[in-house]
Design an enzyme around this catalytic site. Structure first.
Site, short mmCIF file in Angstrom:
data_model
loop_
_atom_site.label_atom_id
_atom_site.label_comp_id
_atom_site.label_asym_id
_atom_site.label_seq_id
_atom_site.Cartn_x
_atom_site.Cartn_y
_atom_site.Cartn_z
CB CYS A 180 -0.92 -0.01 1.21
SG CYS A 180 -2.11 -1.37 1.26
CG ASP A 208 22.70 29.96 13.46
OD1 ASP A 208 23.82 30.40 13.17
OD2 ASP A 208 22.06 30.32 14.47
CG ASP A 258 24.49 31.62 16.63
OD1 ASP A 258 25.31 32.40 16.13
OD2 ASP A 258 23.36 31.96 17.01
#
Length: 814
Positions: free
Chosen positions: A102, A694, A504
């Site tokens: 399926c 970022d 960061d």
């Protein structure tokens, strides 16, 4: 030609008139025009192989479906996430999605539909994730296409999830109950027969007990063991091997041999053994199902958090409306103890909010006017008023559910490796079984069948097949409970083996702030400048934007149009018909000069005439940042900072946290280049960030970790999402990821050792089938129980043992 059952759905065909569908060049009898249309459409798409691969008939197709209501803006907004003008995403539950055939059909049929960009199918959870271009195809068109295939789509709601789980659990319990009752009765007959061997038994009574054993074992084999036979049939049709093939062969051969023994009067029958075999296998599968359900409990609980109604401010006062009727900019009131209906900003006063189910933090957090609040959070100090910013599929809550659901429709690398190992193992087991039968046929034909059956039963591909999924499922569930959401299961392996963490700075290691005393105004008033800046940052989740809007809470509320984010530079848009820029000085002034003393650590607001105001950014390290860095370095992991901020501020934060490697004034390209250099040097790199700039470097890292209140782009690029505001949960996440690899290796080692030890003994003929059944089932249960140990709170220094996972551990799983 008139078959008795419909070729498409298996329902009885009417006697007349005969409805025929042409599939792969042959006329097939179907029950109705709906099934005829579905079968011929599948064949037209070139997907006729579906009928060869499927393990069960499809649901009956109905031509009378109408999904136009899904195109209504209010309903569409509730379920569809608009990622961009040319991309939207929706998750639906589908009826009739029963097996991998399926999933194969849906993926190929929907990918061929104009406007469909991506398709993800999770056959186990019966969910389909569709990415599409709303300019080319309407949502109703996609749902109609699914319905034409015979899979009725439904909205992804908590009620549908509960109903699906209840059906699965109810079916499993019925099969388990039949197997349990049958095993007890078969054992009673077997005890009487075993006693008769020693004490003597009348032949007529012996035959009576044998036939009783056949009667009680038959429902166990024909009903309780159905999932194994269906699975084996599916494996043979798809030409691949897994655990269901040897299991089904063992059950069928034991049952058939016992029945022949009853009929011809043979000495050995194994109705008790086959019943016990099925019972133990079903117990193992039931434990695996419970573990899978527990893994989804947290995500499914999230889908229940958003209330159905909200109190919206209107001219006549506050009026109760459905949540999907809300619009951005509406003001809603939330009472104490009630859930927030949409993402927005706190409007009137400070309050405490319980975000425990979203972030894993049990302590309520304080929110001040101007700060963001998340749909599904519970208000402790109410009533409060919030300004709606995002609703329905665009909320943070919906995004979390969507990302984890999409991850569940993908096969991680570890699972693919385990499947390949299990397939090879099954092939070898079948070969050993044949050799054992041939050898005993040569030496002692009477012992050939028992010995071959013992080899087939005692070998445990189940343990191999469960080794990786059980550990992964448990680790994902434990992390979700603790506020760490795994978007990509492959990220756990990389997190456990990472030897370099790159951060960061702003919003990740530090918390930014603004002081009204430090704002320099060149033109206009302070409130005007704050109102314009807040309008440009409306809807942004970057920490600088949040701090700016918080400071501007008392300024006049203004709105911006044609907003555009410039990665690593700032934002621009129109406020009151005037074009403004806010961000870095070189971006905001667009080459113009400033009469102020240059401050590189400030945001500049400017229009076409030049500078309007300068917002000096202050910041301090997060309270838990130092603990995180110390914990990582104690494990021998190097840390560094990549930031777009000025060198003075980067150096100050790095020195306070004890981080030696740092890079300031870095553009997204600079960050990506640094990351690539680290990877070329042989490092496994984990990148932690939150901002729009970022996203590229997050996408290029070995493991990308996004802060929960970061930007949507950062979330989309991440493999792990920290829903909690505490970044030191990374230490716990890495511990659990490392423990997952340890348990996974133990599972694989146990499965290998068990099979190497017992298969030769079974081939010699020393293991009766009933004992082989116990051994196989016990092996699977050991794997599951060992996986459930993941995440148990350590009591002492040994808690760091699971963190001592390095590259050899990673290579051991390959």
């Amino acid at each position: 030609m008139n078959a008795t059952a419909c070729f498409h759905c298996g329902e009885p065909n009417p006697a007349a008139p005969v409805v025929l569908a042409r599939v792969q060049g042959r006329e097939r009898a179907v029950c109705c025009p709906g099934c005829k249309a579905a079968a011929e459409w599948i064949d037209t798409l070139g997907l006729g192989d579906y009928y060869r691969l499927r393990s069960e008939p499809a649901l009956r197709s109905d031509l009378d479906f109408d999904y136009s209501a899904w195109d209504r803006p209010a309903l569409r907004r509730l379920h569809v996430r608009e990622a961009a003008a040319d991309r939207a995403e929706v998750i639906v539950l589908v009826d009739g999605l029963r097996c991998s055939a399926c999933a194969w059909l849906i993926e190929r049929a929907m990918r061929g539909t104009p406007g469909v960009l991506d398709v993800g199918v999770n056959a186990l959870a019966r969910r389909v994730v569709l990415g599409f271009d709303p300019r080319q195809v309407a949502l109703s068109g996609l749902l109609t296409a699914l319905a034409r295939l015979g899979y009725a789509p439904h909205p992804l709601t908590a009620e549908m999830i509960d109903s699906q789980r209840q059906r699965e659990s109810r079916d499993a319990m019925k099969r388990l109950a039949v197997a349990g009752l049958g095993t007890m009765q078969a054992m009673m007959m077997a005890v009487a027969l075993y006693a008769g061997v020693f004490d003597g038994i009348d032949p007529a009574v012996r035959e009576f007990f044998r036939w009783l054993g056949f009667l009680v074992a038959t429902p166990v084999v024909l009903y309780s063991a159905q999932p194994f036979f269906r699975g084996a049939l599916r494996e043979w049709r798809s030409r691949r091997l897994s655990m269901d093939t040897p299991v089904a062969l063992a059950i069928g051969l034991i049952y058939a041999a016992s029945l022949v023994g009853v009929i011809v009067g043979g000495h050995e029958i194994y109705f008790d053994s086959v019943s016990m075999f099925v019972l133990f296998l079903l117990l193992g599968r039931h434990l695996a199902m419970r573990a899978r359900h527990r893994a989804g409990d947290v995500v499914d609980a999230l889908s229940r958090l958003q209330p159905a109604l909200a109190e919206r401010r209107e001219a006549a006062g506050f009026v109760s409306v459905a949540v999907h009727e809300l619009e951005a900019g509406d003001i809603v009131r939330v009472a104490s103890g009630a859930a927030i209906p949409a993402d927005g900003e706190l409007r009137d006063r400070s309050c405490r909010i319980d975000e425990s189910l979203l972030s894993g933090e049990s302590t309520p957090v304080r929110r001040d006017p101007g700060q963001s609040v998340i749909a599904g959070s519970l208000v402790i100090d109410g009533p409060i008023e919030i300004v709606v910013r995002r609703i329905g599929a665009d909320t943070v809550l919906a995004g979390i559910v969507r990302m984890v659901t999409q991850a569940a429709s993908e096969r991680p690398r570890l699972a693919r490796v385990a499947d390949a190992r299990a397939a090879r193992f099954v092939l070898r087991v079948l070969g050993v079984t044949v050799l054992t039968a041939l050898a005993w046929t040569w030496f002692d034909p009477a012992r050939a069948l028992p010995a071959a059956l013992a080899v087939l039963v005692v070998s445990c591909p189940c343990a191999f097949a469960l080794a990786v999924p059980a550990a992964l499922t448990r680790a994902v569930a434990v992390l979700a409970e603790r506020g760490v959401l795994v978007v990509d299961a492959d990220a756990l392996e990389a997190l456990a083996t990472a030897d370099r963490f790159v951060f960061d700075k702003t919003g990740t290691l530090t918390e930014p702030s603004f002081d009204r005393e430090d704002i320099e105004i060149r033109r206009g008033t302070l409130d005007d400048a704050l109102g314009i800046a807040a309008a440009l940052e409306q809807g942004s989740t970057h920490p600088l934007a949040l701090a700016l809007r918080r400071m501007a809470a008392s300024a006049p509320v203004r709105s911006a149009e044609r907003l555009r984010q410039i990665a690593g530079a700032g934002v621009e848009g129109d406020v009151g018909g005037i074009h403004y820029r806010l961000g870095r000085e070189e971006f905001a002034l667009a080459g113009g000069a400033s009469e102020f003393v240059t401050q590189s650590d400030a945001l500049v607001l400017a229009d076409e005439s030049g500078e309007i105001a300068r917002f000096v950014v202050g910041e301090q390290p997060r309270a838990d940042a130092a603990g995180l860095i110390r914990g990582l370095m104690a494990q021998g992991i190097a840390c560094e900072i990549l930031s777009g901020d000025c060198r003075t501020r980067v150096d100050a934060v790095a020195d306070r946290l004890g981080i030696g490697d740092r890079l300031a004034k870095a553009s997204p390209a600079d960050k990506l280049a640094r990351l690539e250099a680290l990877r070329e040097a042989g490092h496994v790199v984990a990148m932690v960030g939150d901002g729009i700039n970022d996203a590229p470097v997050l996408a290029g890292a070995d493991v990308a970790i996004a802060i929960g209140n970061g930007s949507a782009m950062a979330h989309a690029a991440s493999g792990i999402l920290l829903a909690s505001s505490r970044i030191d949960t990374l230490l716990e996440a890495r511990r659990i990821a490392g423990e997952m690899l340890v348990r996974l290796k133990q599972n694989l080692a146990w499965a290998l050792a068990y099979n190497l030890a017992v298969v030769p003994v079974a081939a010699i003929g020393w293991v009766p089938p009933w004992l082989a059944a116990i051994g196989m089932s016990a092996s699977s249960i050991v794997v599951i129980l060992n996986s459930l140990r993941i995440g148990r709170r350590p009591s002492g220094p040994a808690s760091t043992a699971a963190l001592a996972v390095d590259k050899p551990a990673r290579e051991a799983t390959a």
